[in-house]
Design a protein around this motif. Structure first.
Motif, PDB file in Angstrom:
ATOM      1  N   SER A   1     -13.812 -21.450 -32.455  1.00 41.28           N
ATOM      2  CA  SER A   1     -14.065 -21.879 -33.831  1.00 41.28           C
ATOM      3  C   SER A   1     -13.189 -21.045 -34.755  1.00 41.28           C
ATOM      4  O   SER A   1     -12.786 -19.928 -34.410  1.00 41.28           O
ATOM      5  CB  SER A   1     -15.545 -21.731 -34.206  1.00 41.28           C
ATOM      6  OG  SER A   1     -15.952 -20.380 -34.187  1.00 41.28           O
TER       7      SER A   1
ATOM      8  N   PRO B   1     -18.332 -20.536 -30.444  1.00 34.48           N
ATOM      9  CA  PRO B   1     -18.111 -21.871 -31.028  1.00 34.48           C
ATOM     10  C   PRO B   1     -18.997 -22.162 -32.222  1.00 34.48           C
ATOM     11  O   PRO B   1     -18.738 -23.116 -32.963  1.00 34.48           O
ATOM     12  CB  PRO B   1     -18.422 -22.815 -29.855  1.00 34.48           C
ATOM     13  CG  PRO B   1     -19.320 -22.039 -28.954  1.00 34.48           C
ATOM     14  CD  PRO B   1     -18.892 -20.609 -29.076  1.00 34.48           C
TER      15      PRO B   1
ATOM     16  N   SER C   1     -18.525 -23.581 -38.482  1.00 38.32           N
ATOM     17  CA  SER C   1     -18.709 -25.022 -38.300  1.00 38.32           C
ATOM     18  C   SER C   1     -18.744 -25.678 -39.671  1.00 38.32           C
ATOM     19  O   SER C   1     -19.089 -25.043 -40.675  1.00 38.32           O
ATOM     20  CB  SER C   1     -20.000 -25.316 -37.528  1.00 38.32           C
ATOM     21  OG  SER C   1     -21.137 -24.988 -38.301  1.00 38.32           O
TER      22      SER C   1
ATOM     23  N   ARG D   1     -14.160 -25.104 -38.778  1.00 36.88           N
ATOM     24  CA  ARG D   1     -14.176 -26.102 -37.706  1.00 36.88           C
ATOM     25  C   ARG D   1     -14.250 -25.429 -36.349  1.00 36.88           C
ATOM     26  O   ARG D   1     -13.876 -24.268 -36.178  1.00 36.88           O
ATOM     27  CB  ARG D   1     -12.936 -26.990 -37.791  1.00 36.88           C
ATOM     28  CG  ARG D   1     -11.608 -26.252 -37.630  1.00 36.88           C
ATOM     29  CD  ARG D   1     -10.439 -27.129 -38.032  1.00 36.88           C
ATOM     30  NE  ARG D   1      -9.157 -26.434 -37.944  1.00 36.88           N
ATOM     31  CZ  ARG D   1      -8.035 -26.873 -38.513  1.00 36.88           C
ATOM     32  NH1 ARG D   1      -8.045 -27.995 -39.205  1.00 36.88           N
ATOM     33  NH2 ARG D   1      -6.902 -26.193 -38.361  1.00 36.88           N
ATOM     34  N   GLN D   2     -14.752 -26.205 -35.413  1.00 32.99           N
ATOM     35  CA  GLN D   2     -14.761 -25.790 -34.009  1.00 32.99           C
ATOM     36  C   GLN D   2     -13.502 -26.326 -33.350  1.00 32.99           C
ATOM     37  O   GLN D   2     -12.956 -27.351 -33.765  1.00 32.99           O
ATOM     38  CB  GLN D   2     -16.027 -26.307 -33.329  1.00 32.99           C
ATOM     39  CG  GLN D   2     -17.290 -25.677 -33.903  1.00 32.99           C
ATOM     40  CD  GLN D   2     -18.560 -26.356 -33.449  1.00 32.99           C
ATOM     41  OE1 GLN D   2     -18.633 -27.573 -33.420  1.00 32.99           O
ATOM     42  NE2 GLN D   2     -19.562 -25.573 -33.092  1.00 32.99           N
TER      43      GLN D   2
END
Length: 236
Positions: free
Chosen positions: A184, A208, A212, A165-166
């Motif tokens: 992230s 970032p 993801s 996840r960011q």
């Protein structure tokens, strides 16, 4: 017909000797087709030209897909090599303190992450934190339930082995002074076997886009499995 030709004789002879060179050049073929359509006028529909145009578009899409597949394959191979190097380095230490030091040092560098944290849950978190401070910032001792709360962030979602996840404003209890720069993270839930509380390995990155939810997790899942087995020898 020959006497009225506007083509340079040398060029004309080269084309006649090897006409396939024109077929292999898409720009030349496109120009010839366009010239042919103009010569036919506007009252004739050239179905062959339309079909050729569609085939060219389809070929362009196939070439783009081919390039993307090759790029993805190279990225996957590079990622696999990266994980293998990290695993080999992680298995070298024979003392737990060296294991933790390498985890936050060379292993983190190999994986190209800016922060690495190992979270272990215990019933006596205060005493555990005192121990953690002696071995460095990599180890974080937490109260029971911390791993689940951190992974779910208060939402009713299933727990996964790997969560990507960011983030904005990362948890400073884990990252300390680096929290403001982490954009992230990859969270690896660890299972240390029956009768033991779960743990978590957190990798934080300033980029970032490094982690993801759209990315695959197979390689990190493999790394988590190896890490669990490496940790069990220290927990026995």
């Amino acid at each position: 017909m020959k006497s009225g030709s506007q083509i340079d004789p040398k060029l004309r002879d080269m084309i006649l000797s090897d006409p396939e060179i024109l077929l292999d050049d898409t720009d030349v073929m496109s120009a010839l087709v366009t010239a042919n359509e103009k010569a036919m006028g506007t009252n004739i529909v050239d179905l062959r030209g339309i079909a050729m145009s569609r085939l060219e578009n389809r070929l362009d899409r196939l070439e783009d897909t081919h390039r993307n597949v090759i790029a993805a394959a190279y990225d996957n191979l590079a990622g696999t090599n990266q994980i293998h190097r990290a695993v080999l380095r992680m298995m070298e230490p024979v003392q737990f303190e060296t294991f933790l030091s390498d985890l936050g040092g060379e292993v983190a560098e190999i994986l190209r992450v800016d922060a690495m944290r190992l979270v272990l849950e215990t019933d006596d978190a205060e005493d555990g934190q005192a121990t953690a401070r002696r071995v460095g910032e990599v180890l974080h001792i937490a109260s029971p339930g911390f791993v689940q709360d951190y992974l779910t962030q208060g939402r009713n979602v299933p727990l996964r082995q790997v969560t990507l996840r960011q983030t904005q404003g990362a948890d400073d209890t884990l990252y300390g002074d680096k929290a403001d720069y982490i954009r992230s993270e990859a969270c690896l839930r660890l299972d240390f076997g029956p009768g033991r509380r779960p743990g978590m390995l957190v990798m934080g990155a300033e980029d970032p886009h490094q982690f993801s939810p759209q990315q695959g997790t197979d390689l990190l899942g493999f790394f988590a499995g190896v890490f669990e087995r490496a940790m069990r020898r220290w927990l026995e």
